[in-house]
Design a protein around this motif. Sequence first.
Motif, PDB file in Angstrom:
ATOM      1  N   HIS A 143       0.865  -1.277   0.060  1.00 26.99           N
ATOM      2  CA  HIS A 143       0.106  -0.033  -0.004  1.00 26.99           C
ATOM      3  C   HIS A 143       1.032   1.057  -0.071  1.00 26.99           C
ATOM      4  CE1 HIS A 143      -3.672  -2.330   0.395  1.00 26.99           C
ATOM      5  NE2 HIS A 143      -3.070  -2.848   1.598  1.00 26.99           N
ATOM      6  N   LYS A 144       1.951   1.171  -0.691  1.00 26.38           N
ATOM      7  CA  LYS A 144       2.899   2.355  -0.630  1.00 26.38           C
ATOM      8  C   LYS A 144       2.247   3.537  -1.096  1.00 26.38           C
ATOM      9  CE  LYS A 144       6.571   3.062  -3.413  1.00 26.38           C
ATOM     10  NZ  LYS A 144       7.814   2.580  -4.385  1.00 26.38           N
ATOM     11  N   TRP A 145       1.726   3.618  -2.297  1.00 24.00           N
ATOM     12  CA  TRP A 145       1.274   4.795  -2.965  1.00 24.00           C
ATOM     13  C   TRP A 145       0.112   5.309  -2.270  1.00 24.00           C
ATOM     14  CZ3 TRP A 145       4.076   8.034  -5.356  1.00 24.00           C
ATOM     15  CH2 TRP A 145       5.068   7.593  -6.103  1.00 24.00           C
ATOM     16  N   ARG A 146      -1.120   4.362  -1.836  1.00 25.13           N
ATOM     17  CA  ARG A 146      -2.093   4.592  -1.026  1.00 25.13           C
ATOM     18  C   ARG A 146      -1.815   5.461   0.080  1.00 25.13           C
ATOM     19  NH1 ARG A 146      -5.343   0.601   2.229  1.00 25.13           N
ATOM     20  NH2 ARG A 146      -3.854   0.931   3.799  1.00 25.13           N
ATOM     21  N   ASN A 147      -0.717   4.900   0.860  1.00 25.63           N
ATOM     22  CA  ASN A 147      -0.227   5.549   2.381  1.00 25.63           C
ATOM     23  C   ASN A 147       0.116   6.965   2.031  1.00 25.63           C
ATOM     24  OD1 ASN A 147      -1.070   3.406   3.354  1.00 25.63           O
ATOM     25  ND2 ASN A 147       0.695   2.598   3.775  1.00 25.63           N
ATOM     26  N   ARG A 148       1.123   6.912   1.101  1.00 24.21           N
ATOM     27  CA  ARG A 148       1.755   8.202   0.663  1.00 24.21           C
ATOM     28  C   ARG A 148       0.520   9.320   0.109  1.00 24.21           C
ATOM     29  NH1 ARG A 148       6.905   6.995  -3.335  1.00 24.21           N
ATOM     30  NH2 ARG A 148       8.084   6.011  -1.799  1.00 24.21           N
ATOM     31  N   TRP A 190      -2.680   9.237   0.936  1.00 19.59           N
ATOM     32  CA  TRP A 190      -3.551   9.708   1.948  1.00 19.59           C
ATOM     33  C   TRP A 190      -3.108  10.516   3.023  1.00 19.59           C
ATOM     34  CZ3 TRP A 190      -6.488   4.502   3.811  1.00 19.59           C
ATOM     35  CH2 TRP A 190      -7.570   4.140   2.766  1.00 19.59           C
ATOM     36  N   ALA A 191      -1.652  10.291   3.395  1.00 16.27           N
ATOM     37  CA  ALA A 191      -0.809  11.090   4.006  1.00 16.27           C
ATOM     38  C   ALA A 191      -0.732  12.549   3.479  1.00 16.27           C
ATOM     39  CB  ALA A 191       0.594  10.714   4.488  1.00 16.27           C
ATOM     40  N   TYR A 228      -3.325   3.020  -6.993  1.00 15.39           N
ATOM     41  CA  TYR A 228      -3.757   1.879  -6.371  1.00 15.39           C
ATOM     42  C   TYR A 228      -3.409   0.819  -7.491  1.00 15.39           C
ATOM     43  CZ  TYR A 228      -7.259   3.132  -2.880  1.00 15.39           C
ATOM     44  OH  TYR A 228      -7.827   3.497  -1.644  1.00 15.39           O
ATOM     45  N   ASP A 236       0.144   0.012  -6.781  1.00 17.70           N
ATOM     46  CA  ASP A 236       0.424  -0.914  -5.679  1.00 17.70           C
ATOM     47  C   ASP A 236       0.112  -2.297  -5.858  1.00 17.70           C
ATOM     48  OD1 ASP A 236       1.729   0.859  -3.825  1.00 17.70           O
ATOM     49  OD2 ASP A 236      -0.598   1.489  -2.946  1.00 17.70           O
TER      50      ASP A 236
END
Lengths: 289, 311
Positions: free
Chosen positions: B39-44, B46-47, B290, B293
């Motif tokens: 979930h690398k890009w999703r977390n980035r 959202w952050a 998404y 990822d």
Amino acid sequence: MAKENKTNINRRQFLKSTAIAAASMAAIGAGVTYIQKYKRDENNAQELLRPPGAIDEDAFLYACIKCGLCVQICPVHAIKFAGINEDLAYGTPYINAREQACDFSCDSIQCAETCPTAALYFIQFKEAGLKAIEAVQQQGPEALKNINPFEVQVVAMKKVTHIGVAKLNEKTCLAVKGKGFSGTPRGENFNGVLRPQSIKNQDGSKIRKAYPLKEQKYEREICDLCVTECPIGEEAITLKKTTNPDGSVSYKPNVLEGCTGCGVCEMICPTEPASIVIEAGKTYEEVYS
Amino acid sequence: MSLFSKKREPLPPKKNDEMPHSKLGMPYKEWMGMNEDRHKWRNRRWAFLVFINLLFVISFALDLSLLEGSLSGSRLLGFYLLDPYNSFQLLAISIKTEYLPYLTMNFVIGFFTIVIFYSIMGGRSFCSWVCPYHFLAEWAEKLHDYLVKKKKIKEHSFQRGLRYVFWAGFILLAFFTQRLVFETLNPVGILSRAMIYGPGLILLWVLVIIAFEIVYSKRFWCRYVCPIGATWSIIGNISPVAVKFELDKCGHCRKCQDVCLVPHELWFVTRGKATNEKHYVGSDCTRCGYCVDVCPGDALNFTVKGLDKIL
């Protein structure tokens, strides 16, 4: 054949959705326009003011993109957003002078300066300020020595502000009744702030900071808070003293053409409801003739 | 699909021994599960989304000049940024009134800065990286998908072209009514203002849209209505920053389409559809990452067009 049928169905469906979309947009457009017009017409004597420099209300409604930069920049937080339950178009900025008036604490009409769409039109302030400085410069270099050009500019900018005009209710005004006032004008729970005009620093200079009104104590034999705290001064409001034929003296705060409608008088007025109220957007002639 | 790409014949479908899992000597099922929990890009993303919106809130609450205003118009460190759709409406209104000459230099700067920025970042990157409504709608979408899966509700879809109908419609509406009608309805502006300057009754409207998206049509506002998104689609058409697809790494599992917010943009992942060895995802793409990822073969990656050839 099957494919052709499908595109036909798709086209029909698209046209149908387009028709629904167009109809709903038309309904929304009519609704929004009607509500905004209705709200304005129904509240002719509305108590909510537009921020300094606001252009004509009709144009203001489209020019304002509801970004909130004026709300953000106001140092005394006088400017608020209108909700749908308020008497103004949703999302437009207003000042409720009774809660917190514009006391020109920013010294440069920042709300108008920051407005990107000129719904609050800044050029008029800028020009007035430059003109005032030019006038001083024309008096020669000697004149500049004794005058702070920044102060000259600020005063000139303040004077061209026109938010509305103050109107006195003589029936409730303490001064008209011949009464004095002592204490904090709006009680201990009032959250508004004000840069005091009648109170000076110990060295006699003007106070720059706005203080909570609940921290201020006033002692007046005849209540003249609206007069002494006016940020514009005696060009906007004076306490008129009349000697009656029987020898008694009566007083009355007298609003003059210099009034900008900033609303400080309305905020500080100790009576409930306020005896002096700003008539939003009106000119001096409209109110006093 | 980019507006400028020519229609070409698809390449022949890959043979089984050309598939990435055969090259690795793995069973297909096992290969498919390779990047399941990435979930690398999703977390980035959202952050970043939370950070940007928090920056607005903090700037107002603590009176800092970091990012002032709201998503309709703001100042980043004193530098103006303006919502282009609002600007278009204002320009439409100015045709009838003499308002145009009064617009400030800051308006011009704000408009062009944002247009240039998003034409570089591309697609609807604003939507998934900044828009607070998108953030809510992502959760609404998950709930909607769950309900559809449980057969509680039926999916309703419309044509994506509707967005452009609304786009033109709201501009015309601004012209005829002399009001920024759309800004009164815009959930992006409403949410942004509510977060920064305090909530109001208008939030009920956002609730109505969200509820509609959950129970009736997936992503209704974002997909078929939002003219702001449509504006970004137009602006972000020729952007250098994009998601690149490499056919030789693709195993045609179509997991990317399952997670994609705009699956039609990934038309080339279906077996036998791709026309080139490489494809760039088009302007409806929100650059959410998404697909990047989830892709088991890393066939989808963020790239800067032109730069990837040099490096």
